[in-house]
Design an enzyme around this catalytic site. Structure first.
Site, PDB file in Angstrom:
ATOM      1  N   ALA A 253       0.818  -1.222   0.000  1.00 26.40           N
ATOM      2  CA  ALA A 253       0.000   0.000   0.000  1.00 26.40           C
ATOM      3  C   ALA A 253       0.849   1.268   0.000  1.00 26.40           C
ATOM      4  O   ALA A 253       0.301   2.375  -0.058  1.00 26.40           O
ATOM      5  CB  ALA A 253      -0.925   0.000   1.217  1.00 26.40           C
ATOM      6  N   ASP A 254       2.161   1.125   0.027  1.00 23.17           N
ATOM      7  CA  ASP A 254       3.040   2.290   0.143  1.00 23.17           C
ATOM      8  C   ASP A 254       3.143   3.040  -1.188  1.00 23.17           C
ATOM      9  O   ASP A 254       3.486   2.453  -2.229  1.00 23.17           O
ATOM     10  CB  ASP A 254       4.436   1.830   0.590  1.00 23.17           C
TER      11      ASP A 254
END
Length: 313
Positions: A253-254
């Site tokens: 999700a970064d």
């Protein structure tokens, strides 16, 4: 004066470390690049003191010289050695990582371009978690500003011989004593202030036992900590990477990893989380380290160090 040397498993690049510290501000470090040195205050047990860290020997024969004017007991000296070795990943062998990356034509150039890059870990898990919560959904610069304000509000301070202050990260007890409004006055959001203080109080009250994480698998640790309000999967993945040095995390999700993968793999658009996980399957069992190199590639690209990493580089 206490001085000792710690050999580091080569290669180790001080230049890559310096570059990351310049682009990822850490208010607890003072960089002295002309001498390949860092200065930082440490807390060992209840004692806070200044330490100078000098990198000797170069990329392939690295040695870290550690020096402090503080008189330490034998137990404190051993704890300092262990903490420094942990932070700088002195025992990590990068060669299996590089061999794995060489099997991917998009990753292979990064092994030479960033040779010797490794994580700079947080000295303890409480600090790592609080820093990660602060960084949730914020840019690096503002997260660094908020961290500095928290250090000033609740941390210890030691001074060097010229009177320059060096801040020590607040203890769980110190943050647990804070009130939400104190952090709100420093521009913390209501939710972020609540999450940080709640986490500190959970640690103090032993509702969360961070030393138990050493005995848990990655997924067990994720399940254990995401039960807390304000702590999601990405937060725990970052804790496992930057607090513990676990080798096989993929924080899909970064946003920085999304940007890095788009660049390194020359994708027409930013990959979503599912695409990142699909690409990252082939990175196992070194997904943490490969993520670091992909992050660094994007950072170096933004700094103008090169046009674009490619399979022909």
């Amino acid at each position: 004066m206490l001085t000792f040397e710690l050999p580091i498993n080569p290669p180790y690049s001080y230049e890559r470390l310096r570059s990351r510290l310049e682009s990822h501000p850490d208010q607890q470090f003072q960089l002295i690049p002309e001498c390949s040195m860092l200065r930082r205050a440490f807390r060992i047990e209840t004692e806070s003191f200044l330490v100078t860290l000098a990198f000797k020997g170069g990329l392939e024969t690295p040695v870290l010289q550690v020096q402090t004017d503080k008189s330490l007991s034998a137990a404190q000296q051993e704890k300092l050695r262990k903490t420094v070795r942990h932070m700088f990943q002195a025992d990590v062998d990068l060669e299996p990582v590089y061999q794995h990356m060489q099997t991917d034509q998009r990753l292979a150039p990064l092994t030479e371009r960033f040779r010797g890059l490794r994580f700079l870990l947080d000295p303890d898990l409480f600090q790592s978690m609080v820093r990660t919560i602060i960084g949730q959904q914020l840019n690096l610069a503002f997260a660094a500003t908020l961290t500095e304000r928290l250090l000033t509000l609740a941390g210890d301070v030691v001074h060097d011989e010229q009177g320059q202050p060096f801040h020590v990260f607040p203890t769980a007890e110190a943050i647990a004593r804070l009130e939400i409004e104190q952090l709100r006055q420093l521009q913390f959001s209501q939710r972020k202030a609540e999450y940080i203080i709640d986490f500190a109080r959970a640690v103090v009250n032993r509702r969360v036992e961070l030393d138990r994480l050493e005995l848990m698998s990655d997924e067990e640790a994720i399940g254990y900590l995401t039960a807390l309000r304000g702590i999601g999967r990405w937060t725990v993945e970052c804790l496992l990477m930057f607090g513990m040095g676990r080798p096989d995390l993929l924080p899909a999700a970064d946003i920085g990893l999304r940007n890095g993968i788009q660049l390194v793999y020359d994708l027409p658009e930013k990959p979503d989380e599912a695409k990142i996980r699909a690409i990252g399957e082939s990175w196992a069992p070194w997904r943490s380290y490969i993520s670091l190199y992909v992050w660094e590639a994007f950072g170096a690209f933004r700094r103008g160090e090169f046009a674009q990493p490619s399979a022909d580089a």
